[in-house]
Design a protein around this motif. Structure first.
Motif, mmCIF file in Angstrom:
data_model
loop_
_atom_site.group_PDB
_atom_site.id
_atom_site.type_symbol
_atom_site.label_atom_id
_atom_site.label_comp_id
_atom_site.label_asym_id
_atom_site.label_seq_id
_atom_site.Cartn_x
_atom_site.Cartn_y
_atom_site.Cartn_z
ATOM 1 N N ASP A 91 -20.316 10.032 -3.551
ATOM 2 C CA ASP A 91 -19.585 9.079 -4.389
ATOM 3 C C ASP A 91 -19.050 9.809 -5.610
ATOM 4 N N LYS A 190 -14.169 4.778 2.944
ATOM 5 C CA LYS A 190 -14.456 3.338 2.814
ATOM 6 C C LYS A 190 -15.932 3.085 2.505
ATOM 7 N N ARG A 193 -17.985 0.530 0.021
ATOM 8 C CA ARG A 193 -17.031 -0.401 -0.595
ATOM 9 C C ARG A 193 -16.836 -1.614 0.313
ATOM 10 N N SER A 194 -16.653 -2.770 -0.311
ATOM 11 C CA SER A 194 -16.340 -3.948 0.489
ATOM 12 C C SER A 194 -14.896 -3.799 0.993
ATOM 13 N N ASP A 195 -14.544 -4.607 1.986
ATOM 14 C CA ASP A 195 -13.173 -4.559 2.515
ATOM 15 C C ASP A 195 -12.157 -4.793 1.409
ATOM 16 N N GLU A 196 -12.466 -5.769 0.530
ATOM 17 C CA GLU A 196 -11.517 -6.095 -0.564
ATOM 18 C C GLU A 196 -11.375 -4.912 -1.512
ATOM 19 N N GLU A 197 -12.512 -4.304 -1.868
ATOM 20 C CA GLU A 197 -12.466 -3.141 -2.777
ATOM 21 C C GLU A 197 -11.648 -2.020 -2.150
ATOM 22 N N TRP A 198 -11.911 -1.802 -0.851
ATOM 23 C CA TRP A 198 -11.187 -0.710 -0.185
ATOM 24 C C TRP A 198 -9.682 -1.005 -0.136
ATOM 25 N N GLU A 200 -7.839 -2.751 -2.083
ATOM 26 C CA GLU A 200 -7.249 -2.596 -3.427
ATOM 27 C C GLU A 200 -7.109 -1.112 -3.771
ATOM 28 N N MET A 201 -8.166 -0.368 -3.487
ATOM 29 C CA MET A 201 -8.173 1.061 -3.802
ATOM 30 C C MET A 201 -7.163 1.817 -2.933
#
Ligand code: NAD
Length: 249
Positions: A91, A190, A193-198, A200-201
């Protein structure tokens, strides 16, 4: 078929770039041994990829097991291509917060794992007078990567051992190259990270790539296929950056 009658040994073949390379190599006629520390993942690759694909359980940190696996592959099928692709990341972390255990693990897998693969394969390839070794480095191995300093250090090592070995074994008819992918959509970036975080990133990062998107595993696999094939007969010691133009922007 660009790899007709050839055999490839792929580490990290159970996921992401390694699975895509297995698929690409097999589609071009190669027999592929997909090796992974995650045996179930390797089996899934063997079962889902069309062609002659075999699963093998291997931790690249274990030189003896690596040597045995390469030897068995050479005996059973021949050996033409070795893709040292297994790797791990950490990380994003400031240097002072990355523990020694994490550092050792990165070096053991990303550096010594590649060393082990080269050490197992090169004597055999040299004695037969042909072969292509491909090491998966990273864009992080050729440019600075804040908060990924340990990962970047390991990948820089992969780039330079590639150059050194290419110069060492070229006269034996063996080529050694590295591929340096930019951020590629596999489980690795990935992770955690949650799907949403990924999502966005990923869209934020994609905007920084001149070609407007992140890499796909097959983008990297296609570069590996070129280096594996006879079309790259006069290409050795290179660190082929596959990054949608990120490093030139
Ligand atoms: P991934 O996590 O999808 O696949 C890595 C595979 O390596 C996994 O199947 C894992 O089980 C295997 N592996 C891990 N440790 C191992 C060990 N000790 N022995 C054997 N197998 C082991 O990741 P990926 O993105 O496909 O990564 C493949 C390579 O590409 C890595 O070397 C990685 O550093 C490099 N890379 C990836 C990216 C990216 O953005 N995805 C960018 C640059 C470089």
């Amino acid at each position: 078929m660009r790899l007709q009658d050839k055999t490839a040994f792929v580490t990290g073949g159970g996921s992401g770039i390694g699975r895509a390379a297995t698929e690409r190599f097999a589609a071009e006629g190669a027999t592929v041994v997909a090796a992974d520390v995650d045996y179930e993942a390797a089996v899934e690759t063997a079962e889902t990829v069309d062609g002659d694909v075999f699963a093998h359980e291997l931790d690249v940190r274990d030189f003896e097991a690596f040597d045995d696996a390469i030897g068995a592959t050479a005996d059973d099928h021949g050996l033409d291509i070795v893709l040292n692709n297994a790797g791990i990341m950490h990380d994003p972390t400031p240097m002072e917060d990355l523990g020694r255990d994490a550092l050792d693990r990165l070096i053991d897998i990303n550096v010594k794992g590649v060393w082990n693969g080269c050490a197992a394969a090169l004597p055999r390839l040299k004695s037969q007078g042909s072969g292509s070794v491909i090491n998966t480095a990273s864009l992080a191995g050729v440019i600075g990567s804040p908060r990924l300093s340990a990962y970047s250090m390991t990948k820089g090592a992969v780039v330079n051992v590639t150059r050194s070995l290419a110069a060492e074994v070229g006269s034996d008819g063996v080529r050694v190259n590295a591929v340096c992918p930019g951020v590629t959509e596999t489980p690795m970036p990935k992770s955690g990270r949650s799907d949403e975080e990924w999502e966005e990133m990923a869209s934020r990062m994609a905007a920084e790539y001149p070609l407007g998107r992140l890499g796909r595993p097959e983008d990297v696999a296609n570069a590996m296929l070129f280096l594996a094939s006879d079309e790259a007969a006069w290409v050795t010691g290179q660190a082929l950056v596959v990054d949608g133009g990120f490093s030139c922007a």
